[in-house]
Design a protein around this motif. Structure first.
Motif, PDB file in Angstrom:
ATOM      1  N   MET A 142       5.180  -5.761   2.729  1.00  0.00           N
ATOM      2  CA  MET A 142       4.967  -4.328   2.500  1.00  0.00           C
ATOM      3  C   MET A 142       6.173  -3.465   2.870  1.00  0.00           C
ATOM      4  O   MET A 142       6.578  -2.594   2.092  1.00  0.00           O
ATOM      5  CB  MET A 142       3.722  -3.846   3.260  1.00  0.00           C
ATOM      6  N   LYS A 145       8.850  -3.773   0.172  1.00  0.00           N
ATOM      7  CA  LYS A 145       8.451  -3.123  -1.083  1.00  0.00           C
ATOM      8  C   LYS A 145       8.534  -1.610  -0.963  1.00  0.00           C
ATOM      9  O   LYS A 145       8.978  -0.928  -1.897  1.00  0.00           O
ATOM     10  CB  LYS A 145       7.032  -3.550  -1.452  1.00  0.00           C
ATOM     11  N   GLN A 146       8.118  -1.061   0.180  1.00  0.00           N
ATOM     12  CA  GLN A 146       8.192   0.386   0.379  1.00  0.00           C
ATOM     13  C   GLN A 146       9.643   0.856   0.373  1.00  0.00           C
ATOM     14  O   GLN A 146       9.980   1.900  -0.200  1.00  0.00           O
ATOM     15  CB  GLN A 146       7.533   0.761   1.719  1.00  0.00           C
ATOM     16  N   ILE A 149      10.897   0.945  -3.177  1.00  0.00           N
ATOM     17  CA  ILE A 149      10.377   2.120  -3.887  1.00  0.00           C
ATOM     18  C   ILE A 149      11.154   3.365  -3.499  1.00  0.00           C
ATOM     19  O   ILE A 149      11.539   4.178  -4.347  1.00  0.00           O
ATOM     20  CB  ILE A 149       8.872   2.279  -3.598  1.00  0.00           C
ATOM     21  N   ASP A 150      11.412   3.542  -2.184  1.00  0.00           N
ATOM     22  CA  ASP A 150      12.171   4.710  -1.730  1.00  0.00           C
ATOM     23  C   ASP A 150      13.594   4.696  -2.288  1.00  0.00           C
ATOM     24  O   ASP A 150      14.135   5.742  -2.654  1.00  0.00           O
ATOM     25  CB  ASP A 150      12.220   4.736  -0.198  1.00  0.00           C
ATOM     26  N   ARG A 164       4.619   7.427  -6.041  1.00  0.00           N
ATOM     27  CA  ARG A 164       3.283   7.464  -5.447  1.00  0.00           C
ATOM     28  C   ARG A 164       2.390   6.370  -6.030  1.00  0.00           C
ATOM     29  O   ARG A 164       1.610   5.726  -5.303  1.00  0.00           O
ATOM     30  CB  ARG A 164       2.652   8.840  -5.664  1.00  0.00           C
ATOM     31  N   ARG A 166       3.336   3.472  -7.259  1.00  0.00           N
ATOM     32  CA  ARG A 166       3.754   2.167  -6.748  1.00  0.00           C
ATOM     33  C   ARG A 166       3.338   1.980  -5.290  1.00  0.00           C
ATOM     34  O   ARG A 166       2.927   0.884  -4.886  1.00  0.00           O
ATOM     35  CB  ARG A 166       5.265   2.012  -6.880  1.00  0.00           C
ATOM     36  N   ARG A 167       3.461   3.039  -4.479  1.00  0.00           N
ATOM     37  CA  ARG A 167       3.021   2.919  -3.085  1.00  0.00           C
ATOM     38  C   ARG A 167       1.522   2.632  -3.011  1.00  0.00           C
ATOM     39  O   ARG A 167       1.079   1.803  -2.215  1.00  0.00           O
ATOM     40  CB  ARG A 167       3.350   4.209  -2.325  1.00  0.00           C
ATOM     41  N   VAL A 170       0.973  -0.991  -3.859  1.00  0.00           N
ATOM     42  CA  VAL A 170       1.319  -1.900  -2.763  1.00  0.00           C
ATOM     43  C   VAL A 170       0.217  -1.903  -1.711  1.00  0.00           C
ATOM     44  O   VAL A 170      -0.198  -2.961  -1.214  1.00  0.00           O
ATOM     45  CB  VAL A 170       2.668  -1.489  -2.145  1.00  0.00           C
ATOM     46  N   THR A 171      -0.282  -0.718  -1.372  1.00  0.00           N
ATOM     47  CA  THR A 171      -1.368  -0.633  -0.396  1.00  0.00           C
ATOM     48  C   THR A 171      -2.632  -1.309  -0.913  1.00  0.00           C
ATOM     49  O   THR A 171      -3.314  -2.038  -0.178  1.00  0.00           O
ATOM     50  CB  THR A 171      -1.658   0.834  -0.072  1.00  0.00           C
ATOM     51  N   SER A 361      11.690  -0.423   7.676  1.00  0.00           N
ATOM     52  CA  SER A 361      11.111  -1.463   8.519  1.00  0.00           C
ATOM     53  C   SER A 361      11.746  -1.494   9.897  1.00  0.00           C
ATOM     54  O   SER A 361      11.141  -1.961  10.858  1.00  0.00           O
ATOM     55  CB  SER A 361      11.286  -2.829   7.848  1.00  0.00           C
ATOM     56  N   ASN A 368      13.683   9.431   3.978  1.00  0.00           N
ATOM     57  CA  ASN A 368      12.656  10.476   4.025  1.00  0.00           C
ATOM     58  C   ASN A 368      13.278  11.834   4.324  1.00  0.00           C
ATOM     59  O   ASN A 368      12.852  12.864   3.797  1.00  0.00           O
ATOM     60  CB  ASN A 368      11.600  10.133   5.084  1.00  0.00           C
TER      61      ASN A 368
END
Length: 682
Positions: A142, A145-146, A149-150, A164, A166-167, A170-171, A361, A368
């Protein structure tokens, strides 16, 4: 009633009905109907699990598995009640107990045990293990993958809505595999329960037949034991189908098409393996005693199929070869060169030891912060910042980052790992490396993060690494905002405003000004840090001024006069504006010396007088800044562009405003007058 309304009420009603099935005795006709529903439902679930392209397309499966297991157990209870009370549980159970297994208790028990072994030992254990490993790997993957995406979002490859989606996917994937890990335990428990229920029913049936019905042992076995085995087979066949569906769902590794299509495509692609397999089957015919016909039919069919698939593969390659050659024969094709030539508007490159700032991670939140910066700049100055492409660069020195605009480096800084930036005067007692704060050039020092509290006690302002990079990036964007406003950005702003204020846009463009001319005006405003958020009033001012002519400087001054209050508010301190003014004689002389030029108006005066004026202005500005003020220079609108252009080299941060911009509820505080002796302007 629509499908959504039907599902909203039907499923809860079905669950309530399942609970009543365990309590209320059911007629045998209803039991037959429910058994048929049980088998049909299990078959449908099995087929759906084969036709879905990816596990998330059947995300309701874990919950459906629990409901199906509960329904099957309730059906077992209802059948057991009828068998023990009446010695009859409907035609379906009777047919499975007599016709399917030939009326033999031994055959029925053997088939039942085989089904249990297949379900419990083979399918359920394997599916449970795959679900457990899949859940663990999905959770571990996870963060990566996050981060991907970012990175795609900040590089502009995807938009916010796609990010959004894709997030959420993943969730949902992590939740699904976690639920499947638990759902597989339901199937395993169901297999154990089936064995226990069957044993209890066998013993209970014999006791009821012999002790209560006073039947002989043979009659009791014939009546009750065969019905019990029939009940076990009726329940285990749909249970086996659900177990197979569970295994199919958790073992799907592709999402391109349904399972049948994937199996056929992937097997047919290996036509050589099919050919050798068919030849091997045909070779079995030479063994003495082996029946020839079955192996000849199967082996010949496989060889024929492999030959046909090989011919189709050769034809496909022959058709695709020209396109492949065209794509690979010219690495310097126009399309390839255009892709390589693409230059990102803004890039942030970091050394490999600074990558932790952009790794979520590892706790890095720079991506952000950059996204938050884009929103902040849009709300403050009206510029929609292009996506910031963030990447690492092994050629950069350690602890270094750099900012590029349109492929050209415009700024560079450092962000040593494990350090914070202390800004202030009392830094000599702190161990670390002296440097300059990248925005204002203040004296600073990089100190270890463990010394942050000590640095704060010494009176220093402590800033973390991500804040340093973000602040530096923000200042670079503000200084170069005009370069980042492209023609396409202006078109998007105009189209967005057209939806809210269509008359304003249609009145201005293309009737009076082109998008290119509007872009130049907005760039000139951004060049002097004038916000362009209030596009409605800016466009209205441009429409009014453009009717007298498309002179660029007049258009800019008209727009500035319209948003004058917001300009003054930018430099106001405590509801007051600190201004420097020009001596009236000097100002009149400057007005008379303005001459138009290719790059805008200029001041044609004696060089010595201009240098003296610049020196006097610099002296007054430095004095005001030392006193803690934010001075602005105010002059007539006729000379404002030329005067700003003249002072930019020596005083790049000095705002130059016209008298028409001094509007709003602000107190005007005069700091001084730029004055020259008569000899200097003679």
């Amino acid at each position: 009633m629509g499908a959504n309304r039907l599902g909203q009420f039907a499923l809860p009603a079905a669950v309530v009905a399942v609970v009543f099935m365990m309590i209320v005795p059911l007629p045998t006709v209803i039991i037959d109907l429910l058994i048929a529903c049980n088998i049909t439902g299990a078959l449908l679930v099995l087929l759906v699990s084969m036709f879905v392209k990816r596990p998330l397309d059947f995300a309701v499966f874990p919950a459906l598995l629990l409901i199906a297991t509960l329904f099957r157990l309730a059906l077992n209870v209802s059948v057991t009640r009828r068998v023990l009370l009446d010695g009859f549980a409907g035609k379906v159970v009777e047919s499975f107990g007599h016709f399917v297994i030939g009326g033999s208790l031994v055959v029925g028990l053997v088939i039942f045990l085989i089904l249990i072994i297949i379900q419990f030992v083979v399918i359920t254990n394997g599916a449970g293990r795959v679900a457990e490993v899949g859940a663990r790997f999905t959770l571990d993957a996870m963060p990566g993958k996050q981060m991907a995406i970012d990175a795609d979002l900040n590089s502009g490859h995807i938009n916010e809505e796609e990010a959004r989606r894709r997030r959420a996917e993943v969730t949902a994937e992590a939740d699904f595999y976690g639920a499947m890990d638990g759902g597989s335990k339901f199937v395993k428990g169901d297999a154990v329960a089936a064995i226990v229920i069957t044993v209890v029913n066998l013993v209970g049936g014999l006791l009821v037949g012999i002790l209560q019905k006073h039947l002989s042992i043979g009659d009791a076995i014939h009546t009750y034991s065969l019905l019990t085995v029939g009940d076990g087979l009726v329940s285990q066949i749909p249970a086996l189908m659900l177990s197979v569906a569970t295994g199919l769902i958790v073992t799907r590794a592709t999402a391109s098409s349904d399972m049948g299509t994937d199996v056929f495509q992937q097997l047919s692609a290996q036509h050589r393996a099919l050919r050798f397999g068919g030849i091997g089957v045909l070779a079995l015919c030479v063994i003495p005693g082996i029946p020839k016909l079955p192996f000849l039919l199967v082996g010949g069919t496989v060889v024929l199929l492999s030959t046909r698939l090989a011919a189709q593969e050769e034809e496909r390659i022959k058709n695709e070869l020209p396109a492949i050659e065209a794509a690979t024969s010219s690495p310097d094709s126009a399309e390839s060169l255009i892709d390589e030539m693409r230059v990102d508007p803004i890039e942030l490159e970091v050394a490999y030891d600074v990558v932790d700032l952009v790794d979520p991670s590892g706790g890095g939140d720079l991506l952000n912060r950059v996204k938050a910066l884009r929103r902040k700049l849009a709300l403050e100055i009206g510029l929609v910042l292009p996506p910031v492409r963030t990447r690492d660069d092994l050629d950069l020195p350690l602890s270094t980052y750099r900012i590029r605009l349109h492929g050209v480096e415009v700024a560079r800084g450092s962000a040593p790992p494990g350090c914070v930036l202390a800004i202030g005067d009392g830094l000599d007692g702190l161990p670390g490396k002296f440097t300059q704060e990248p925005v204002f050039g203040l004296l600073a020092k990089w100190v270890g993060a463990e010394l942050q509290h000590q640095a704060e006690l010494s009176g220093a302002t402590v800033v973390d690494r991500a804040s340093v990079v973000t602040t530096h990036l923000s200042e670079v964007v503000r200084e170069n905002a005009s370069q980042l406003l492209g023609r396409e950005d202006v078109r998007q702003l105009s189209e967005a405003m057209r939806r809210r204020n269509p008359v304003v846009v249609e009145d201005l463009t293309p009737a009076l000004l082109t998008l290119g001319e509007i872009q130049r005006v907005l760039q000139s405003l951004l060049d002097e840090r004038v916000p362009i958020r209030d596009l409605v009033r800016i466009f209205e001012a441009l429409s009014q001024q453009a009717r007298t002519g498309p002179d660029h400087e007049r258009l800019v001054e008209a727009a500035r006069a319209t948003v004058g209050p917001s300009i003054c508010a930018t430099y106001a301190v405590n509801d007051g504006l600190s201004v420097l003014t020009l001596d009236p004689m000097l100002e009149q002389r400057l007005v008379e010396s303005v001459r138009p030029g290719d790059q805008g108006s200029n001041l044609h005066m004696d060089t010595q007088a201009l240098q003296s004026m610049i020196a006097e202005t610099t002296r007054l500005v430095r004095g005001a800044e030392q006193g803690g003020g934010i001075p602005v220079l105010v002059c007539a609108s006729q000379i404002r562009p030329a005067l700003r252009r003249l002072l930019r080299g020596e005083l790049p941060r000095l705002p130059v405003l016209s008298y028409s911009e001094l509007r709003g509820p602000l107190e005007i505080r005069t700091l001084g007058v730029v004055n020259l002796v008569h000899e200097a302007i003679a």
